[in-house]
Motif scaffolding. Structure first.
Motif, PDB file in Angstrom:
ATOM      1  N   ASN A 141      -3.162  44.173  46.875  1.00 48.37           N
ATOM      2  CA  ASN A 141      -2.052  44.965  47.420  1.00 48.37           C
ATOM      3  C   ASN A 141      -0.730  44.477  46.840  1.00 48.37           C
ATOM      4  OD1 ASN A 141      -0.368  46.582  48.931  1.00 48.37           O
ATOM      5  ND2 ASN A 141      -0.520  45.319  50.770  1.00 48.37           N
ATOM      6  N   ASP A 169       2.138  46.521  46.820  1.00 42.93           N
ATOM      7  CA  ASP A 169       3.210  47.412  47.254  1.00 42.93           C
ATOM      8  C   ASP A 169       4.406  46.667  47.838  1.00 42.93           C
ATOM      9  OD1 ASP A 169       1.849  49.678  46.445  1.00 42.93           O
ATOM     10  OD2 ASP A 169       0.813  49.898  48.362  1.00 42.93           O
ATOM     11  N   ASN A 170       4.171  45.443  48.349  1.00 44.03           N
ATOM     12  CA  ASN A 170       5.256  44.652  48.934  1.00 44.03           C
ATOM     13  C   ASN A 170       5.631  43.495  48.002  1.00 44.03           C
ATOM     14  OD1 ASN A 170       5.280  46.198  51.361  1.00 44.03           O
ATOM     15  ND2 ASN A 170       3.459  45.090  52.025  1.00 44.03           N
ATOM     16  N   GLN A 218       2.021  49.914  39.451  1.00 44.40           N
ATOM     17  CA  GLN A 218       3.338  49.280  39.538  1.00 44.40           C
ATOM     18  C   GLN A 218       4.123  49.409  38.227  1.00 44.40           C
ATOM     19  OE1 GLN A 218       4.750  48.055  42.289  1.00 44.40           O
ATOM     20  NE2 GLN A 218       2.926  48.566  43.467  1.00 44.40           N
ATOM     21  N   GLN A 243       5.367  52.986  38.181  1.00 50.47           N
ATOM     22  CA  GLN A 243       6.329  53.217  39.258  1.00 50.47           C
ATOM     23  C   GLN A 243       7.685  52.568  38.962  1.00 50.47           C
ATOM     24  OE1 GLN A 243       4.803  52.512  43.254  1.00 50.47           O
ATOM     25  NE2 GLN A 243       6.794  51.709  43.905  1.00 50.47           N
TER      26      GLN A 243
END
Length: 272
Positions: free
Chosen positions: A64, A66-67, A98, A101
């Protein structure tokens, strides 16, 4: 400082994904030479040592991402994570997400010469095949192509041979083993110093969109090398039988010619 370790005058923001055996000293070197370096680790306690090395440490819990705060806000993302980690494919897909993005313009992907079959001779960059690594089971050519063929960013692939250096003494690889095949086959190895020097040279030369083999140009035979490596550490040397073993010889000619790279450790035998 050698010619291979001189950095370009332009300061770049560089994020190193995976501050492990290669990533940590690489990040430390780049930070020391005036780049803005961010380094990731899956171990919270290691963030402090990354900061003390001159980089900014980030604790990222894979897969993960995203953070990740501003870790992916960078000019260059260097991916140096072992294919053997749990959920490697999932991590790679999360990284690709990522990169796109955050509009990262350039990815340097650390790969392996396990993409080559045992041909019994020289192998060059164009000889890679879609085969599973004997060590991790990962089909690294497929992973390389996810980056190489993506039109959203540039990717440089560096295929390192067997790694050795501090905390990876080759004498420990075969110490005490018996009935070992392939006494006369050539070894394909690269020292940590050259791994760092090559990545730095790729950055300095802006060698985007290319694929390079990275292996010491001298290939001593397996028996001579590992017997000497064990003796240098005071370990029991391996015992070889007369059976041959499949092999390949990694050719780093493209790297040396295109980047004008001079290996720091040309012959692994000299380090024993």
């Amino acid at each position: 400082m050698t010619d291979n370790q001189r950095v370009s005058s332009e300061i770049k923001s560089i994020s190193v994904m995976g501050m492990g055996w290669l990533g940590f000293p690489l990040g430390k070197f780049l930070a020391k030479n005036s780049h803005h370096v961010k380094g990731s680790t899956t171990t919270a306690a290691k963030v402090k040592s990354i900061n003390e090395a001159g980089a900014k440490g980030y604790h990222l819990a894979l897969p993960n991402l995203d953070n990740s705060n501003n870790f992916f806000e960078t000019d260059i993302l260097i991916i140096s994570i072992p294919p053997s980690i749990k959920g490697y494919d999932e991590v790679i897909n999360a990284l690709l997400k990522q990169v796109i993005q955050h509009n990262i313009p350039w990815v340097i992907f650390v790969s392996s010469t396990s993409v080559y079959p045992n041909t019994g001779g020289l192998v060059r960059e164009e000889d890679a095949e879609d085969i599973a690594s004997a060590h991790s089971g990962v089909r690294l050519l497929e992973v390389e192509n996810l980056f190489r063929n993506n039109p959203e960013f540039d990717a440089t692939i560096i295929r390192f041979a067997g790694l050795y250096g501090p905390a990876r003494e080759p004498g420990r690889f075969l110490a005490g083993k018996t009935d070992v095949k392939g006494a006369d086959i050539p070894v394909n190895l690269i020292h940590l110093d050259d791994c760092i020097g090559i990545i730095n040279k790729v950055i300095e030369k802006e060698a985007r969109g290319q694929t390079f083999n990275a292996c010491a140009p001298n290939h001593p035979n397996r028996k001579d090398f590992y017997v000497k490596a064990c003796k240098s550490l005071g370990l029991e040397p391996p015992r070889f039988n007369a059976e041959p073993a499949p092999f390949k010889i990694i050719d780093s000619g493209k790297l040396m010619n295109n980047l004008q790279y001079q290996f720091i450790h040309e012959n692994p035998m000299d380090d024993l």
